[in-house]
Write a protein that holds these residues in place. Structure first.
Motif, PDB file in Angstrom:
ATOM      1  N   ASN A   2       0.923  -1.179  -0.015  1.00 53.67           N
ATOM      2  CA  ASN A   2      -0.006  -0.059  -0.029  1.00 53.67           C
ATOM      3  C   ASN A   2       0.892   1.268  -0.064  1.00 53.67           C
ATOM      4  O   ASN A   2       2.026   1.159   0.422  1.00 53.67           O
ATOM      5  N   ILE A   3       0.210   2.284  -0.417  1.00 55.68           N
ATOM      6  CA  ILE A   3       0.962   3.685  -0.438  1.00 55.68           C
ATOM      7  C   ILE A   3       0.096   4.339   0.604  1.00 55.68           C
ATOM      8  O   ILE A   3      -1.097   4.887   0.501  1.00 55.68           O
ATOM      9  N   ILE A   4       0.901   5.017   1.625  1.00 51.52           N
ATOM     10  CA  ILE A   4       0.287   5.856   2.618  1.00 51.52           C
ATOM     11  C   ILE A   4       0.793   7.237   2.524  1.00 51.52           C
ATOM     12  O   ILE A   4       1.962   7.522   2.478  1.00 51.52           O
ATOM     13  N   LEU A   5      -0.117   8.155   2.398  1.00 49.75           N
ATOM     14  CA  LEU A   5       0.154   9.652   2.061  1.00 49.75           C
ATOM     15  C   LEU A   5       0.214  10.224   3.697  1.00 49.75           C
ATOM     16  O   LEU A   5      -0.912  10.216   4.227  1.00 49.75           O
ATOM     17  N   ILE A   6       1.199  10.859   4.226  1.00 51.11           N
ATOM     18  CA  ILE A   6       0.993  11.818   5.326  1.00 51.11           C
ATOM     19  C   ILE A   6       1.486  13.343   5.094  1.00 51.11           C
ATOM     20  O   ILE A   6       2.278  13.436   4.077  1.00 51.11           O
ATOM     21  N   GLY A   7       1.253  13.903   5.984  1.00 52.06           N
ATOM     22  CA  GLY A   7       1.659  15.598   5.781  1.00 52.06           C
ATOM     23  C   GLY A   7       0.481  16.308   6.327  1.00 52.06           C
ATOM     24  O   GLY A   7      -0.406  15.967   6.707  1.00 52.06           O
ATOM     25  N   GLY A  78      -5.239  11.775   7.796  1.00 52.39           N
ATOM     26  CA  GLY A  78      -5.654  13.067   8.143  1.00 52.39           C
ATOM     27  C   GLY A  78      -4.089  13.818   8.808  1.00 52.39           C
ATOM     28  O   GLY A  78      -3.180  12.890   9.079  1.00 52.39           O
ATOM     29  N   GLY A  79      -3.905  14.668   8.741  1.00 52.19           N
ATOM     30  CA  GLY A  79      -2.625  15.561   8.923  1.00 52.19           C
ATOM     31  C   GLY A  79      -2.313  15.215  10.534  1.00 52.19           C
ATOM     32  O   GLY A  79      -0.942  15.272  10.623  1.00 52.19           O
ATOM     33  N   GLY A  80      -3.155  14.785  11.260  1.00 50.76           N
ATOM     34  CA  GLY A  80      -2.730  14.591  12.749  1.00 50.76           C
ATOM     35  C   GLY A  80      -2.418  12.910  12.817  1.00 50.76           C
ATOM     36  O   GLY A  80      -2.252  12.640  14.199  1.00 50.76           O
ATOM     37  N   VAL A  81      -2.479  11.976  11.947  1.00 50.64           N
ATOM     38  CA  VAL A  81      -2.003  10.698  12.371  1.00 50.64           C
ATOM     39  C   VAL A  81      -0.721  10.649  12.894  1.00 50.64           C
ATOM     40  O   VAL A  81      -0.439   9.227  13.852  1.00 50.64           O
ATOM     41  N   PHE A  99       4.637   7.960   2.408  1.00 45.49           N
ATOM     42  CA  PHE A  99       5.339   9.324   1.914  1.00 45.49           C
ATOM     43  C   PHE A  99       4.933  10.532   2.469  1.00 45.49           C
ATOM     44  O   PHE A  99       3.496  10.567   2.737  1.00 45.49           O
ATOM     45  N   TYR A 100       5.823  11.378   2.852  1.00 44.83           N
ATOM     46  CA  TYR A 100       5.629  12.704   3.668  1.00 44.83           C
ATOM     47  C   TYR A 100       5.458  13.770   2.621  1.00 44.83           C
ATOM     48  O   TYR A 100       6.617  13.830   1.809  1.00 44.83           O
ATOM     49  N   LEU A 101       4.158  14.296   2.206  1.00 45.54           N
ATOM     50  CA  LEU A 101       4.299  15.611   1.213  1.00 45.54           C
ATOM     51  C   LEU A 101       4.672  16.846   2.204  1.00 45.54           C
ATOM     52  O   LEU A 101       3.979  17.421   2.769  1.00 45.54           O
ATOM     53  N   HIS A 102       5.850  17.197   1.856  1.00 45.24           N
ATOM     54  CA  HIS A 102       6.399  18.274   2.556  1.00 45.24           C
ATOM     55  C   HIS A 102       6.113  19.738   1.694  1.00 45.24           C
ATOM     56  O   HIS A 102       6.599  19.580   0.295  1.00 45.24           O
ATOM     57  N   ALA A 103       5.836  20.739   2.333  1.00 42.60           N
ATOM     58  CA  ALA A 103       5.744  22.192   1.802  1.00 42.60           C
ATOM     59  C   ALA A 103       6.119  23.134   2.920  1.00 42.60           C
ATOM     60  O   ALA A 103       5.673  22.711   4.042  1.00 42.60           O
ATOM     61  N   SER A 143       8.005   8.851   8.132  1.00 41.08           N
ATOM     62  CA  SER A 143       7.849   8.186   6.761  1.00 41.08           C
ATOM     63  C   SER A 143       8.975   7.528   6.052  1.00 41.08           C
ATOM     64  O   SER A 143      10.303   7.842   6.663  1.00 41.08           O
ATOM     65  N   ASP A 144       8.853   7.066   5.027  1.00 45.38           N
ATOM     66  CA  ASP A 144       9.920   6.520   4.177  1.00 45.38           C
ATOM     67  C   ASP A 144      10.850   7.348   3.291  1.00 45.38           C
ATOM     68  O   ASP A 144      11.762   7.238   3.124  1.00 45.38           O
ATOM     69  N   HIS A 145       9.822   8.160   2.878  1.00 44.44           N
ATOM     70  CA  HIS A 145      10.398   9.082   1.987  1.00 44.44           C
ATOM     71  C   HIS A 145       9.875  10.619   1.954  1.00 44.44           C
ATOM     72  O   HIS A 145       8.555  10.547   2.296  1.00 44.44           O
ATOM     73  N   THR A 146      10.260  11.572   1.785  1.00 48.25           N
ATOM     74  CA  THR A 146       9.865  13.017   1.948  1.00 48.25           C
ATOM     75  C   THR A 146       9.860  13.301   0.489  1.00 48.25           C
ATOM     76  O   THR A 146      10.713  13.240  -0.404  1.00 48.25           O
TER      77      THR A 146
END
Ligand code: S3P
Length: 168
Positions: A2-7, A78-81, A99-103, A143-146
């Motif tokens: 699976n692909i998990i998106l956090i941020g 959600g952003g708070g996981v 994956f962490y979506l960073h900005a 995360s595994d990747h930013t």
């Protein structure tokens, strides 16, 4: 896998997640939407008002256990996981890449301003900024990747994530 998106709020987890799912013919699940469905609240503002943040956090922990069992699925969290490490641990235990979506915070505030989704933890810029700063190391460490999302289109971000996934 699976692909998990956090941020943080406004990082585009749902938009990017849908694009990845479409390109890869994966299922897509959005944790906020599923929790609102399960609890019967219209939006997060209503949930926070009636039950407080704790219901969201408990629901996130329970839901992660269900979602972790799926395969070929993109999960927009959600952003708070990251406030409960057990959630990320649960996903990783069942084969997932996070994956962490960073900005920078300034870009996230711009995204939030153009989005009508009620976000009770983004009521004031000052509070949201200190929450962002507090969570930053959590997003990075869990995360595994930013993935830096600045100056990239949704398509480009999705392709970058898919490329990493395919090289695993
Ligand atoms: C939250 C983020 C929101 C939602 C809730 C709390 C947070 O999701 O889960 O309002 O704690 O950062 P998005 O990241 O999808 O906005």
């Amino acid at each position: 896998m699976n692909i998990i998106l956090i941020g943080f709020m406004g990082s585009g987890k749902s938009t990017v997640g849908k694009a990845i799912a479409k390109k890869m013919s994966f299922e897509f699940r959005e944790m906020d939407a599923l929790i609102l469905e399960q609890t019967g609240f219209a939006d997060m503002k209503a949930l926070f008002l009636k039950k407080g943040e704790s219901l969201l956090r408990e629901s996130e922990i329970a839901l992660s256990k269900e979602l972790a069992l799926l395969t070929n699925t993109v999960v927009s969290t959600g952003g708070g996981v990251v406030m409960n490490k057990i959630i990320i641990d649960t996903f990783k235990k069942h084969s997932a890449i996070v994956f962490y979506l960073h900005a920078p915070f300034e870009l996230l505030t711009k995204h939030i301003a153009s989005d009508s989704t009620p976000r009770p933890l983004f009521n004031t810029i000052e509070k949201a900024q200190s929450l962002f700063e507090f969570r930053l190391p959590l997003y990075k460490n869990l995360s595994d990747h930013t993935i830096d999302i600045q100056e990239k289109s949704v398509e480009e971000i999705a392709d970058e994530i898919i490329h990493i996934y395919n090289t695993l």
